[in-house]
Scaffold this active site. Structure first.
Site, PDB file in Angstrom:
ATOM      1  N   GLU A 204       0.623  -0.658  -4.815  1.00 27.30           N
ATOM      2  CA  GLU A 204      -0.498   0.269  -5.000  1.00 27.30           C
ATOM      3  C   GLU A 204       0.020   1.684  -4.828  1.00 27.30           C
ATOM      4  O   GLU A 204       0.798   1.964  -3.914  1.00 27.30           O
ATOM      5  CB  GLU A 204      -1.592  -0.032  -3.962  1.00 27.30           C
ATOM      6  CG  GLU A 204      -2.846   0.826  -4.104  1.00 27.30           C
ATOM      7  CD  GLU A 204      -2.805   2.126  -3.326  1.00 27.30           C
ATOM      8  OE1 GLU A 204      -3.707   2.966  -3.546  1.00 27.30           O
ATOM      9  OE2 GLU A 204      -1.880   2.332  -2.500  1.00 27.30           O
TER      10      GLU A 204
ATOM     11  N   ASP B  97       0.216  -2.104   4.468  1.00 31.76           N
ATOM     12  CA  ASP B  97       1.340  -1.200   4.689  1.00 31.76           C
ATOM     13  C   ASP B  97       2.609  -1.956   5.064  1.00 31.76           C
ATOM     14  O   ASP B  97       3.696  -1.388   5.035  1.00 31.76           O
ATOM     15  CB  ASP B  97       1.017  -0.232   5.835  1.00 31.76           C
ATOM     16  CG  ASP B  97      -0.210   0.628   5.562  1.00 31.76           C
ATOM     17  OD1 ASP B  97      -0.382   1.070   4.416  1.00 31.76           O
ATOM     18  OD2 ASP B  97      -0.997   0.852   6.502  1.00 31.76           O
TER      19      ASP B  97
ATOM     20  N   GLU C 133      -4.010   3.798  -8.767  1.00 32.71           N
ATOM     21  CA  GLU C 133      -5.288   4.395  -8.393  1.00 32.71           C
ATOM     22  C   GLU C 133      -5.353   5.827  -8.917  1.00 32.71           C
ATOM     23  O   GLU C 133      -4.559   6.680  -8.525  1.00 32.71           O
ATOM     24  CB  GLU C 133      -5.491   4.387  -6.878  1.00 32.71           C
ATOM     25  CG  GLU C 133      -6.824   5.013  -6.503  1.00 32.71           C
ATOM     26  CD  GLU C 133      -7.153   4.948  -5.029  1.00 32.71           C
ATOM     27  OE1 GLU C 133      -8.043   5.718  -4.596  1.00 32.71           O
ATOM     28  OE2 GLU C 133      -6.519   4.153  -4.300  1.00 32.71           O
TER      29      GLU C 133
ATOM     30  N   HIS D  79      -0.992  10.771  -2.639  1.00 29.24           N
ATOM     31  CA  HIS D  79      -2.336  10.323  -2.265  1.00 29.24           C
ATOM     32  C   HIS D  79      -3.356  11.449  -2.269  1.00 29.24           C
ATOM     33  O   HIS D  79      -4.448  11.312  -2.811  1.00 29.24           O
ATOM     34  CB  HIS D  79      -2.305   9.668  -0.878  1.00 29.24           C
ATOM     35  CG  HIS D  79      -3.645   9.143  -0.445  1.00 29.24           C
ATOM     36  ND1 HIS D  79      -4.531   9.900   0.302  1.00 29.24           N
ATOM     37  CD2 HIS D  79      -4.245   7.947  -0.671  1.00 29.24           C
ATOM     38  CE1 HIS D  79      -5.629   9.189   0.521  1.00 29.24           C
ATOM     39  NE2 HIS D  79      -5.482   8.007  -0.054  1.00 29.24           N
TER      40      HIS D  79
ATOM     41  N   LYS E 299      -6.685   9.153  -8.754  1.00 33.22           N
ATOM     42  CA  LYS E 299      -7.399  10.044  -7.843  1.00 33.22           C
ATOM     43  C   LYS E 299      -8.018  11.220  -8.589  1.00 33.22           C
ATOM     44  O   LYS E 299      -9.092  11.695  -8.233  1.00 33.22           O
ATOM     45  CB  LYS E 299      -6.446  10.569  -6.766  1.00 33.22           C
ATOM     46  CG  LYS E 299      -5.927   9.529  -5.804  1.00 33.22           C
ATOM     47  CD  LYS E 299      -6.999   9.099  -4.825  1.00 33.22           C
ATOM     48  CE  LYS E 299      -6.424   8.274  -3.699  1.00 33.22           C
ATOM     49  NZ  LYS E 299      -7.455   7.831  -2.753  1.00 33.22           N
TER      50      LYS E 299
ATOM     51  N   HIS F 288       0.824  -1.202   0.000  1.00 39.12           N
ATOM     52  CA  HIS F 288       0.000   0.000   0.000  1.00 39.12           C
ATOM     53  C   HIS F 288       0.860   1.255   0.000  1.00 39.12           C
ATOM     54  O   HIS F 288       1.552   1.543   0.984  1.00 39.12           O
ATOM     55  CB  HIS F 288      -0.890  -0.038   1.249  1.00 39.12           C
ATOM     56  CG  HIS F 288      -1.886   1.057   1.333  1.00 39.12           C
ATOM     57  ND1 HIS F 288      -2.037   1.836   2.464  1.00 39.12           N
ATOM     58  CD2 HIS F 288      -2.804   1.511   0.448  1.00 39.12           C
ATOM     59  CE1 HIS F 288      -3.009   2.706   2.269  1.00 39.12           C
ATOM     60  NE2 HIS F 288      -3.490   2.538   1.052  1.00 39.12           N
ATOM     61  N   ARG F 289       0.862   1.959  -1.118  1.00 41.74           N
ATOM     62  CA  ARG F 289       1.709   3.151  -1.301  1.00 41.74           C
ATOM     63  C   ARG F 289       3.182   2.791  -1.114  1.00 41.74           C
ATOM     64  O   ARG F 289       3.975   3.583  -0.600  1.00 41.74           O
ATOM     65  CB  ARG F 289       1.296   4.273  -0.350  1.00 41.74           C
ATOM     66  CG  ARG F 289      -0.194   4.608  -0.417  1.00 41.74           C
ATOM     67  CD  ARG F 289      -0.616   5.653   0.589  1.00 41.74           C
ATOM     68  NE  ARG F 289      -2.065   5.646   0.782  1.00 41.74           N
ATOM     69  CZ  ARG F 289      -2.707   6.309   1.730  1.00 41.74           C
ATOM     70  NH1 ARG F 289      -2.013   7.038   2.599  1.00 41.74           N
ATOM     71  NH2 ARG F 289      -4.020   6.241   1.837  1.00 41.74           N
TER      72      ARG F 289
ATOM     73  N   ASP G 282      -0.972   6.188  -5.933  1.00 43.31           N
ATOM     74  CA  ASP G 282      -2.032   7.142  -6.252  1.00 43.31           C
ATOM     75  C   ASP G 282      -1.547   8.199  -7.235  1.00 43.31           C
ATOM     76  O   ASP G 282      -0.419   8.688  -7.112  1.00 43.31           O
ATOM     77  CB  ASP G 282      -2.502   7.829  -4.972  1.00 43.31           C
ATOM     78  CG  ASP G 282      -2.868   6.826  -3.887  1.00 43.31           C
ATOM     79  OD1 ASP G 282      -3.931   6.213  -3.998  1.00 43.31           O
ATOM     80  OD2 ASP G 282      -2.066   6.647  -2.941  1.00 43.31           O
TER      81      ASP G 282
END
Length: 245
Positions: free
Chosen positions: A35, A226, A102, A50, A104, A8-9, A37
């Site tokens: 992943e 994470d 993702e 993000h 945004k 995650h990120r 953003d």
């Protein structure tokens, strides 16, 4: 079957989120997917961050959409890391790890497609968004990339949400491959229904063994975390193999 490990990120518990440093560590730890953003700057560049406001994760203020790339590059995300562009991210990750992109800001969509295709990386990414109108458009136009629809309703009681007809009516209008679902909304009934619809299930964001165990029991195809090293250790401890992307 073991779920995919989705960082995650990047490895965001250990390094500044959505940075090349976090992505490199995620690859080193063994994540199969990262992943991240995407937003667009006012001069048309796609950057990895993000929030649409710099102050949430950097030492600067300002909206991404109102700043140039040069201005955004002055921001420090932590440990001296700068906000990366999508180009820089693809340069780092190409051939090493898959990406869950993702979107945004819908304004970033066209340039994201152009950059990914120019680098011949269509088979290495998934495009995803909460924006159902955007995903409907992509489902009608994009055939060379995997598509994911993101759903999360933190303000609702999960049982109320499960009984609602809206998500299923809306989703059936879309051409997509993966449903990316908030952890609190994922239950066995829902997971079974998603599989019956012929879709895969990624769940976000799980960081402890209790959550890992529940999602594995539900049959999640990917777990967004994470702490990818913790998830990998858990899979190995429970006798599950760490899958290839």
């Amino acid at each position: 079957m073991s779920p995919l490990v989705i960082a995650h990120r990047g490895a965001s518990a250990a390094e500044p989120e959505n940075t090349l440093r976090a992505f490199e560590l995620a690859i080193h730890l063994g994540a199969q997917i990262i992943e991240l953003d995407l937003h667009a700057t006012c001069d048309g560049h796609v950057v990895v961050i993000h929030d649409d406001e710099l102050s949430h994760t950097t030492n600067m203020k300002g909206r991404v959409s109102e700043l140039t790339l040069a201005e955004i590059k002055r921001a420090d995300v932590g440990k001296g890391e700068r906000i990366p562009t999508l180009e820089e991210t693809l340069e780092l990750t190409q051939g090493r790890v898959r990406l869950y992109l993702e979107i945004k800001d819908p304004r970033a969509t066209t340039e994201t497609l152009r950059i990914v295709r120019r680098r011949a990386m269509s088979d290495q990414v998934m495009l995803a968004s909460f924006d159902l109108e955007l995903m409907q458009q992509l489902g009608n136009e994009v055939t060379d990339m995997e598509l994911g629809v993101i759903l999360g309703v933190p303000s609702l009681n999960p049982l109320v949400w499960l009984r609602a007809t809206f998500p299923w009516i809306a989703l059936r209008r879309l051409n997509y491959h993966v449903l990316c679902l908030q952890l609190e909304l994922c239950h066995r009934y829902l997971a079974r229904r998603i599989k019956q619809e012929g879709k895969r299930l990624y769940v976000w964001t799980a960081n402890d063994e209790a959550a890992f165990a529940r999602l594995i029991a539900c049959g999640a195809d990917g777990i967004v975390t994470d702490v990818p090293d913790r998830l990998i250790s858990y899979l190995r401890k429970t006798g599950l193999s760490v899958p290839l992307a």
